[in-house]
Design an enzyme around this catalytic site. Structure first.
Site, PDB file in Angstrom:
ATOM      1  N   ASN A   1       0.863  -1.272  -0.398  1.00 43.61           N
ATOM      2  CA  ASN A   1      -0.139   0.217   0.162  1.00 43.61           C
ATOM      3  C   ASN A   1       0.689   1.319   0.139  1.00 43.61           C
ATOM      4  O   ASN A   1       2.012   1.422   0.348  1.00 43.61           O
ATOM      5  CB  ASN A   1      -1.014  -0.159   1.387  1.00 43.61           C
ATOM      6  CG  ASN A   1      -0.185  -0.321   2.550  1.00 43.61           C
ATOM      7  OD1 ASN A   1       0.356   0.597   2.584  1.00 43.61           O
ATOM      8  ND2 ASN A   1      -0.511  -1.182   3.303  1.00 43.61           N
TER       9      ASN A   1
ATOM     10  N   LYS B   1     -10.968  -4.045  18.905  1.00 41.41           N
ATOM     11  CA  LYS B   1      -9.704  -4.141  19.365  1.00 41.41           C
ATOM     12  C   LYS B   1      -9.453  -3.998  20.851  1.00 41.41           C
ATOM     13  O   LYS B   1      -7.689  -4.298  20.734  1.00 41.41           O
ATOM     14  CB  LYS B   1      -8.741  -3.537  18.433  1.00 41.41           C
ATOM     15  CG  LYS B   1      -9.236  -3.934  16.501  1.00 41.41           C
ATOM     16  CD  LYS B   1      -7.817  -3.853  15.356  1.00 41.41           C
ATOM     17  CE  LYS B   1      -8.241  -4.006  14.247  1.00 41.41           C
ATOM     18  NZ  LYS B   1      -7.553  -3.214  13.307  1.00 41.41           N
TER      19      LYS B   1
HETATM   20  N1  CTP Z   1      -3.727  -3.818  12.157  1.00 43.19           N
HETATM   21  C1  CTP Z   1      -2.826  -4.075  12.659  1.00 43.19           C
HETATM   22  N2  CTP Z   1      -2.963  -5.760  12.187  1.00 43.19           N
HETATM   23  C2  CTP Z   1      -3.290  -6.002  10.683  1.00 43.19           C
HETATM   24  C3  CTP Z   1      -4.776  -4.912  10.533  1.00 43.19           C
HETATM   25  C4  CTP Z   1      -4.522  -3.844  10.804  1.00 43.19           C
HETATM   26  O1  CTP Z   1      -2.199  -4.688  14.261  1.00 43.19           O
HETATM   27  N3  CTP Z   1      -3.516  -7.133   9.960  1.00 43.19           N
HETATM   28  C5  CTP Z   1      -3.360  -2.398  12.813  1.00 43.19           C
HETATM   29  C6  CTP Z   1      -2.965  -1.193  12.059  1.00 43.19           C
HETATM   30  O2  CTP Z   1      -1.636  -1.265  12.439  1.00 43.19           O
HETATM   31  C7  CTP Z   1      -3.981  -0.201  12.549  1.00 43.19           C
HETATM   32  C8  CTP Z   1      -5.423  -0.640  12.447  1.00 43.19           C
HETATM   33  O3  CTP Z   1      -5.257  -1.825  13.191  1.00 43.19           O
HETATM   34  O4  CTP Z   1      -3.477   0.567  13.707  1.00 43.19           O
HETATM   35  C9  CTP Z   1      -6.461  -0.323  11.809  1.00 43.19           C
HETATM   36  O5  CTP Z   1      -7.158  -1.388  11.298  1.00 43.19           O
HETATM   37  P1  CTP Z   1      -7.836  -2.010  10.362  1.00 43.19           P
HETATM   38  O6  CTP Z   1      -9.493  -2.812  11.456  1.00 43.19           O
HETATM   39  O7  CTP Z   1      -6.911  -3.806  10.243  1.00 43.19           O
HETATM   40  O8  CTP Z   1      -7.883  -1.164   9.518  1.00 43.19           O
HETATM   41  P2  CTP Z   1      -7.938  -1.387   8.229  1.00 43.19           P
HETATM   42  O9  CTP Z   1      -6.701  -2.040   7.558  1.00 43.19           O
HETATM   43  O10 CTP Z   1      -8.504  -0.135   7.319  1.00 43.19           O
HETATM   44  O11 CTP Z   1      -9.285  -2.283   7.700  1.00 43.19           O
HETATM   45  P3  CTP Z   1     -10.736  -2.142   7.621  1.00 43.19           P
HETATM   46  O12 CTP Z   1     -10.616  -2.787   6.331  1.00 43.19           O
HETATM   47  O13 CTP Z   1     -11.803  -2.788   8.483  1.00 43.19           O
HETATM   48  O14 CTP Z   1     -10.862  -0.618   7.317  1.00 43.19           O
END
Ligand code: CTP
Length: 404
Positions: free
Chosen positions: A209, A339
């Site tokens: 990304n 979370k």
């Molecule tokens: N995060 C993590 N591990 C993952 C994905 C995300 O630790 N596999 C953490 C990121 O570092 C951030 C937060 O979770 O602090 C983001 O939340 P998330 O719900 O994963 O956001 P998105 O990836 O944007 O997911 P969504 O598609 O639900 O919006």
């Protein structure tokens, strides 16, 4: 603001030497005691008398000259200083310091310095971009020297590019913040994650990304300045490691999880600014995949590192990020609850000046007690400072409550 602070201002031989006069004036005006060291090349550009007049102190230049106040000038200057500022710092001077060469008063004093040393490089763009200069700067950064990056623009030689010494006001502000470093985080361990993750498809391709890592690096830097022991678990970025921070470089989400988990037991605070890929290819080919017809990729879920930490957190303070393109508040609240976080930093990626690969951000803090705080557009460095201030106040409260 700098009253009572002792600053050694080192001036080397570059056209930007004249700007050091303004810097000297700003220090003096703010109440600092300034002692100037000039190299002999610097004296070709500007008269020592100018600095004598502005600083109100003698100017030091000779390694072996008898100096009225110091028995051994370089040791005396080095011992007394709260901060060394080298402005301008030429490629030659940077190279000498990085190589441990001490052949004049300036380099000898810097080598003997017990305080923070701040360098403001100034040189021709090709000299600045030369891999030797870059590797010297990187080496110094890793060793804890502070750098104020030169600016881009027209240079004295007529070239255009990066190499112009930072503005005296900028150097002054960085110096002031280095001197004012509040050590409130001393004795605390903070894990910060930053940057993207890369999920390999084959040895040459990956899914990733646009995260630049700038927000996480700014937080790690601010936490280290505050005295914390910081581990920065970083995906691939183009950023230089912040001074005084332990780096754990990772590539994939699974590697990030392993690194975070290994530091987690000893941590007090975890700030997850990384943009972790939620999915990875179900298999990564050992060989480069050759093109054929259309291709279907099967992706599998990566571990949600933050959610896992939320289950294990005990007394730790856990901060997540939510980068959204719609329903920012609702999504951020949901993530905070799901979370088990203490705080979430939400930003709307559609807002100008927010999000990936820019130096500013527009964020909203949401806390687990239901309170919220919207911040105006500000630099990522300022956002980092605000995040740490909030965590400090709330983490301390949480700790106090626990020991009641
Ligand atoms: N995060 C993590 N591990 C993952 C994905 C995300 O630790 N596999 C953490 C990121 O570092 C951030 C937060 O979770 O602090 C983001 O939340 P998330 O719900 O994963 O956001 P998105 O990836 O944007 O997911 P969504 O598609 O639900 O919006």
């Amino acid at each position: 603001m700098l009253a009572g602070k002792s600053i050694v201002l080192c001036v080397t031989g570059g056209i930007a030497a004249y700007k050091a006069v303004e810097l000297c004036r700003l220090f003096v005006k703010a109440g600092a005691e300034v002692r100037v060291i000039m190299t002999s090349a610097a004296k070709e550009f500007i008269s020592p008398l100018t600095f004598v007049t502005v600083s109100g102190n003698p100017v030091y230049s000779e390694l072996y000259a008898a100096v009225e106040r110091y028995d051994v000038a370089h040791v005396g200057l080095a011992a007394e200083a709260d901060l060394f500022v080298i402005a301008p710092a030429t490629a030659n001077c940077i190279g000498k310091i990085a190589s441990g060469i001490a052949d004049d008063l300036l380099t000898t004093a810097v080598m003997a310095a017990a305080s923070t040393v701040l360098l403001a490089p100034a040189m021709n763009v090709r000299m600045y971009e030369n891999p030797i200069t870059q590797s010297n700067i990187k080496k110094l950064t890793v060793l804890g020297y502070q750098i104020v990056e030169p600016e881009e623009g027209e240079l004295a030689c007529g070239d255009i590019g990066r190499g112009r010494m930072a503005d005296p006001e900028t150097i002054f502000r960085v110096s002031a913040s280095l001197l004012a470093r509040d050590k409130c985080w001393q004795g605390r361990r903070i894990i910060v994650t930053a940057g993207p993750t890369r999920e390999a498809l084959d040895p040459v391709r990956y899914i990733s990304n646009h995260s630049s890592g700038k927000m996480g690096y700014a937080i790690a830097r601010a936490a280290a300045i505050g005295g914390a022991e910081v581990v920065l678990v970083s995906g691939p970025t183009n950023l230089a490691p912040p001074v005084g921070v332990r780096m754990a470089q990772v590539v994939s989400a699974q590697e990030m999880r392993e690194a975070v988990m290994s530091y987690f037991p000893q941590s007090d605070v975890v700030i997850k600014a990384a943009a972790v890929a939620d999915y990875r290819p179900s298999t990564a080919s050992g060989q480069k995949i050759k093109k054929g017809g259309d291709m279907t990729l099967t992706l599998v879920r990566n571990p949600d590192i933050l959610a896992e930490l939320g289950e294990l957190k005990e007394g730790r303070y856990l901060v997540g990020f939510a980068a959204e393109t719609e329903d920012m508040c609702a999504n951020a609240h949901d993530k905070l609850r799901r979370k088990n976080l203490d705080m979430i930093v939400a930003n709307d990626l559609t807002e100008p000046g927010a999000g990936f690969d820019v130096d500013t951000n527009v964020v909203r803090f949401i806390f687990n007690d239901g309170t919220e705080r919207q911040l105006p557009k500000m630099s990522k460095t300022e956002v980092a400072e605000e995040i740490l201030k909030e965590i400090y106040a709330r983490y301390r409260y949480k700790k106090t409550r626990k020991s009641d």
